[in-house]
Scaffold this active site. Structure first.
Site, PDB file in Angstrom:
ATOM      1  N   HIS A 130       0.872  -1.169   0.000  1.00  0.00           N
ATOM      2  CA  HIS A 130       0.000   0.000   0.000  1.00  0.00           C
ATOM      3  C   HIS A 130       0.912   1.222   0.000  1.00  0.00           C
ATOM      4  CE1 HIS A 130      -2.915  -2.871   2.234  1.00  0.00           C
ATOM      5  NE2 HIS A 130      -3.130  -2.921   0.925  1.00  0.00           N
ATOM      6  N   THR A 131       1.214   1.714  -1.196  1.00  0.00           N
ATOM      7  CA  THR A 131       2.173   2.826  -1.298  1.00  0.00           C
ATOM      8  C   THR A 131       1.656   4.091  -0.630  1.00  0.00           C
ATOM      9  OG1 THR A 131       1.278   3.378  -3.481  1.00  0.00           O
ATOM     10  CG2 THR A 131       3.207   1.942  -3.415  1.00  0.00           C
ATOM     11  N   CYS A 132       0.338   4.194  -0.493  1.00  0.00           N
ATOM     12  CA  CYS A 132      -0.221   5.368   0.178  1.00  0.00           C
ATOM     13  C   CYS A 132       0.247   5.447   1.629  1.00  0.00           C
ATOM     14  CB  CYS A 132      -1.744   5.332   0.146  1.00  0.00           C
ATOM     15  SG  CYS A 132      -2.444   5.242  -1.517  1.00  0.00           S
ATOM     16  N   PHE A 133       0.498   4.274   2.210  1.00  0.00           N
ATOM     17  CA  PHE A 133       0.843   4.223   3.635  1.00  0.00           C
ATOM     18  C   PHE A 133       2.245   3.662   3.862  1.00  0.00           C
ATOM     19  CE2 PHE A 133      -3.735   3.374   3.067  1.00  0.00           C
ATOM     20  CZ  PHE A 133      -4.232   4.556   3.593  1.00  0.00           C
TER      21      PHE A 133
END
EC number: 2.3.2.26
Length: 839
Positions: A805-808
Site C-alpha cells: 500500500h504505497t499510500c501508507f
C-alpha cells in the site's frame, strides 16, 4: 579626558560614551549629530559630528572615526627565526635549573619571549604585516601562523601566551585605526589587508576548547575569560566589514585550504551555539534584554558561565547544553541552582530571545561570508553550516517575522528612498535571514508550514465561491489521466485548472479503482517525468560524457514551434508545474540533472565547475587550451568564435552558431582565449537553452510562489527534489523506525527473514523494493528514518505474492514457510508490479 553620554531610545540601553579627541584640550558640545555603526557589534549609534572616536555602549569597543597614521618598521614584525633563537636561549637557561628553580623561575626565564611579543603588540600593524604568504591567493601563511601558536602553547609557562591574548584584547578594544572606512594598506590585499591581524587572531587554537569547555592545559578560568573576550570581538569585526572589504574577504576565502575553511565554519557555529546556550541560562532573568554581553568579570566570578569555579558541580555550561540539545530531546532543567524557572519539555527559542542578540547576529554574518565563498568554490558540504541548536527555534514565528521585516524594509526603502536615517524594529534579526543555519529538515518543516497554509486558503476560497455561486467547487486539484496518454491528459488537465494548482493534489487513473491517499500521486509523478524525458519529445538530451540530462538546444527555426498545443514550450511549462507540484506535495522524483540546473532555479551564479560537471571532457580540453601560451597558439588550435551541435531529432544534422557577432571570422588568440571559453560556457549553460528554460521556470514559479522556497540553496533543492544522494540503504536505521501490524513484531521469523533479505540485496534491488513499498525508489533528503515504514501480516495465502500500500508505505507479507520462499516471492513482486487494482 571628557565623556559624553546620550540616550537614543528610552526603552533600552542605547547610550554611547563619546571619547573626545585626545589632541583637543577640551570638548565643545555640538548640536549637530550624525550616526555611525559600531565596527564590532554593528549597532547604529548617534554621536556629535565633530569627534574623532567614541566608545560603543553595547560591546564597549572604541570606534575610531579618524585614525592616526602609522609607519611600519620591518624589524618590528613577528619572525619565527627570531622567536626560535630566543626560545633556544631561554630553553638553555631553563635546562640548567633544578626542579625547584624551574617551578619558581620559569616565568622569569621566558620573560625575553614575553617582551618580544609585547613590543610588537602596541599597535595592530606589526601583527597585521606578519606571516605573509608567497601565494598571491592566500592572505596568510597558515603554516607559519600554526607554528607561531605552537611555540607559545608548548612553553613550560603559559604567561607569554596569556600576555599575547591580553594584548590582542586591548588591540581589539582600542584599535586606534578607523576600521569603518579602511584604506588599502597593501596592493595585494586591497581594503581587506587592514584586517589580516584579526584573521591571525582567529587562528588561536584554544577558542574551540573555550566554547566547548573541554579539558585542556589552557582551559583555566582566566584563559577562558580572555579568550572569549578576544573571540567575540574578532568575530564582530569580521562580520561588520563594509561591502567592498566583505567581497574581498569572500574572494580570499574561496582559495583557503579545505581543512582550514571547515575549521572556521565549525568555530563560528560553535560560537553561535554557545550564545544560544547562554540565552537558555538567562531566560527569565532581568539581564536577558537581548543586549547583555558577558564580560571578563562574568567569567571570573560566575559559576553559571564558568562552571569550573564550582568543582563539586557536575554541570558544565556548554557541555551540558550540548548533551541536552544535541541528543534531540529537551529535558526540563533550571538555569541555576536557586532558580525557580524550569523550561518546558517543548521549549522553543522565541525570536525575542535572539532577535537583538548581537553575538548571534555577528556570528551569523561571518558564517554568511563563509557560506557565500563555499557556494563559489565548494569547500565542504552545506550540512556543515547547519546549527543543531537552531532546531529548537520557534521556526513559525521566525518565518512570519522574517516576512514582516522584508515587507517593512521594502516599504521603508520605497517611502524614504532619499533618507539615510536608521530604521528601528523590536526584532532586527531572524534566523531566516541566514537560512544556511537551518537544517534541511527544518527548512522542509517551514516549507510544509507555508504550503499547508496556502492549500488551506485555496480550499477555503473554493468553498466560499461554491456558496456564493451555489455551485460545487472541488477543494482538490484533481487530475484524471490514462496511462498510455499520461502527458497529454496531464497537460490538458493542468491547463484547465491554472488557478487550482495550490490545492492538494489528487490523481485518478482511468479504469483503475485505486483511491489516491498518496500512492497514485507518486505513480503519476514517476510516469509523467519518465514520459517527458522520452527522446521522442526532444525536450532533454543525454550528455554521454557526464551521463546527465540537460535541456535541448533550440534551433532558431523551432522558435515558431514554441507556440500551440503540445509544443515544446507547453511541455517545458508542464515539466515546471510538475516539479513544483512534487515539492508542494512532498514527492521525490528520479531526475538526472547537474547542479547547474538547480542553481539556475535558485538564481545562483554558475561557475566553471558547473560546466565541468556537465561536460567534463570538453571542459578539461578547454582548460588545457587556456594553459597553453605558445607563439603557435593560433596554428595549433585554429579556432573561431563559433560552435556546432547536432539536431535534437536528427543527430546527422549539424547546426552552427556564432558565440559573438561575426564570430565565424574572429580567430581565437592567446589574448582572447579566456573570453572564448566564457562565451562557450554561457552558450551551452544559458543562451542556447533560454527559451525552454524560461518556459520551465514560468511553470515552476506558477506553483512555487511562497517565500519559504528562498530558504533553500541549490544543493538542498536537489536533495528536496531527488532525495538523498547516498549510494546505500541503511537497513538497520529503517528497521529501527518500522512499525508492525496484524500480529507481526520485530522478532517474528518472517520479519527477520525480510530484513536479512533486504540487507543481502544490492543497492539497485533495494531501490526497487523502496519503490514497491513507498512509490519512490529514493530515500528522503532528511534520511531513511523519516520514512513511516510499516510491515503488516496476512494470515492466509502463503503461496501468494507480497502486497503493498504505497499510500501508507506499507508492505503486507504472508506467513511464508521459509526464507527462500519469501525471497522468491519478493523478487517476482519487485520485477512485475505496476498499476493499481484489486488483488
Amino acid at each position: 579626558m571628557s565623556f559624553f553620554s546620550r540616550n537614543i531610545n528610552s526603552k533600552d540601553r542605547h547610550k554611547i560614551q563619546i571619547i573626545s579627541n585626545s589632541t583637543a584640550p577640551s570638548f565643545e558640545p555640538n548640536n549637530e549629530f550624525v550616526t555611525s555603526s559600531c565596527c564590532c557589534c554593528g549597532t547604529i549609534l548617534q554621536h556629535p559630528k565633530n569627534i574623532s572616536k567614541f566608545r560603543c555602549s553595547v560591546c564597549y569597543v572604541t570606534v575610531v572615526l579618524q585614525g592616526t597614521a602609522f609607519t611600519q618598521d620591518k624589524t618590528e614584525l613577528f619572525d619565527l627565526d627570531d622567536m626560535r633563537e630566543l626560545l633556544s636561549s631561554c630553553n638553555n637557561t631553563y635546562r640548567e635549573l633544578d626542579k625547584d628553580e624551574k617551578r619558581l623561575r620559569k616565568h622569569e626565564v621566558f620573560h625575553l619571549l614575553e617582551d618580544y611579543i609585547a613590543t610588537r603588540m602596541v599597535t595592530i600593524f606589526p601583527l597585521n604585516a606578519s606571516f605573509e604568504s608567497s601565494n598571491p591567493r592566500e592572505m596568510l601563511d597558515y603554516d607559519q601562523v600554526k607554528e607561531f601558536y605552537r611555540i607559545l602553547m608548548e612553553l613550560p609557562t603559559k604567561k607569554p601566551f596569556y600576555s599575547f591574548l591580553v594584548a590582542c584584547n586591548e588591540l581589539l578594544k582600542r584599535p586606534h585605526v578607523a576600521l569603518n572606512t579602511p584604506t588599502p594598506t597593501n596592493p595585494k590585499y586591497k581594503r581587506i589587508g587592514l584586517f589580516r591581524w584579526i584573521l591571525i587572531i582567529l587562528e588561536v587554537p584554544i577558542f574551540k576548547q573555550t566554547l566547548a569547555n573541554a579539558e585542556a592545559r589552557c582551559n583555566t578560568p582566566h584563559f577562558r575569560a580572555i579568550s572569549y573576550e578576544v573571540l567575540k570581538k574578532a568575530v564582530g569585526y569580521m562580520s561588520c566589514l563594509d561591502e567592498a572589504s566583505a567581497k574581498e574577504l569572500v574572494h580570499f576565502l574561496k582559495y583557503m585550504q579545505k581543512d582550514i575553511f571547515a575549521s572556521k565554519v565549525e568555530l563560528v557555529n560553535m560560537y553561535i551555539t554557545f550564545h544560544f546556550a547562554r540565552i537558555l541560562h538567562t531566560i527569565g532573568k532581568e539581564t536577558n534584554n537581548g543586549k547583555y554581553s558577558p564580560q571578563l568579570e562574568d567569567f571570573e566570578h560566575s559559576e553559571k558561565l564558568n562552571p569550573s569555579l564550582n568543582q563539586g558541580s557536575a554541570k558544565k555550561l556548554v557541555h551540558t547544553n550540548m548533551n541536552i540539545f544535541f541528543g534531540g530531546i529537551v529535558r526540563p532543567m533550571t538555569s541555576s541552582a536557586n532558580s525557580k524557572d524550569i523550561l518546558a519539555l517543548n521549549y522553543r527559542f522565541s525570536p525575542e530571545d535572539y532577535g537583538n542578540e548581537w553575538h548571534i547576529k555577528t556570528g551569523a554574518r561571518l558564517l554568511l561570508c563563509l557560506y557565500v565563498a563555499n557556494q563559489s568554490a565548494y569547500k565542504c558540504p552545506v550540512s556543515n553550516f547547519y546549527n543543531t541548536m537552531i532546531d529548537f527555534v520557534d521556526y513559525k514565528r521566525d518565518f512570519e517575522l522574517w516576512q514582516d521585516l522584508s515587507k517593512l524594509s521594502a516599504s521603508h526603502e520605497k517611502e524614504n528612498s532619499g533618507s539615510s536615517g536608521p530604521r528601528y524594529s523590536p526584532v532586527q534579526f531572524t534566523i531566516c535571514q541566514c537560512p544556511f543555519l537551518f537544517s534541511l529538515g527544518m527548512k522542509i518543516s517551514i516549507l510544509e508550514y507555508e504550503t499547508r497554509r496556502l492549500m488551506e486558503y485555496s480550499a477555503e476560497q473554493a468553498f466560499l465561491k461554491a456558496l456564493d455561486r451555489k455551485q460545487v467547487v472541488d477543494v482538490y486539484l484533481k487530475i484524471r489521466v490514462r496511462r498510455e496518454f499520461v502527458t497529454t491528459d496531464s497537460l490538458r488537465s493542468i491547463q484547465n485548472q491554472q488557478k487550482d494548482l495550490k490545492k492538494s493534489l489528487r490523481i485518478e487513473f482511468v479504469n483503475e479503482p485505486g483511491i489516491d491517499a498518496g500512492g497514485l500521486r507518486k505513480e503519476w509523478f514517476l510516469l509523467l517525468t519518465r514520459d517527458l524525458f522520452n527522446p521522442n519529445n526532444g525536450l532533454f538530451v543525454y550528455v554521454p560524457e557526464s551521463r546527465l540530462c540537460w535541456f535541448s538546444i533550440m534551433e532558431s527555426i523551432e522558435h515558431e514551434l514554441l507556440q500551440g498545443e503540445g509544443s515544446s514550450s507547453e511541455l517545458y511549462y508542464l515539466f515546471g508545474v510538475v516539479l513544483g507540484l512534487a515539492i508542494y506535495n512532498s514527492t521525490i522524483l528520479d531526475l538526472k540533472f547537474p547542479r547547474a540546473f538547480y542553481k539556475k532555479i535558485c538564481g545562483e551564479v554558475l561557475s566553471v565547475n558547473d560546466f565541468l560537471e556537465l561536460y567534463p571532457e570538453t571542459g578539461t580540453n578547454m582548460l588545457k587550451m587556456l594553459e597553453y601560451d605558445g607563439e603557435d597558439f593560433e596554428d595549433i588550435f585554429a579556432l573561431t568564435f563559433e560552435t556546432c551541435f547536432p539536431d535534437r531529432f536528427d543527430e546527422s544534422k549539424i547546426h552552427y552558431r556564432q558565440l559573438c557577432p561575426d564570430g565565424s571570422t574572429q580567430a581565437v588568440t592567446r589574448e582572447n582565449k579566456h573570453e572564448y571559453f566564457r562565451l562557450w560556457m554561457d552558450f551551452y549553460l544559458n543562451r542556447s537553452i533560454a527559451p525552454g528554460f524560461e518556459s520551465f521556470r514560468n511553470g515552476f514559479f506558477h506553483v512555487i510562489e511562497g517565500n519559504s522556497f528562498r530558504l533553500f540553496g541549490s544543493e538542498e533543492l536537489e536533495q528536496l527534489v531527488c532525495g538523498s544522494n547516498e549510494q546505500s540503504l541503511d537497513v538497520s536505521m529503517l528497521r529501527s523506525v518500522t512499525r508492525y501490524q496484524g500480529g507481526f513484531d520485530d522478532n517474528s521469523p518472517v520479519v527477520q527473514w525480510f530484513w536479512e533479505i533486504l540487507s543481502e540485496m544490492e543497492y539497485p534491488q533495494q531501490r526497487k523494493l523502496l519503490h514497491f513499498v513507498t512509490g519512490s525508489d529514493r530515500v528522503p533528503a532528511t534520511g531513511v528514518t523519516t520514512i513511516p515504514f510499516r510491515i503488516s501480516r496476512i494470515r492466509s495465502g502463503a503461496d501468494r505474492l507480497p502486497l503493498s500500500h504505497t499510500c501508507f508505505n506499507e508492505i503486507c507479507l504472508h506467513e511464508y514457510k521459509d526464507k527462500e520462499t519469501l525471497r522468491n516471492k519478493l523478487i517476482i513482486a519487485l520485477e512485475e508490479s505496476q498499476g493499481y487494482g484489486f488483488r
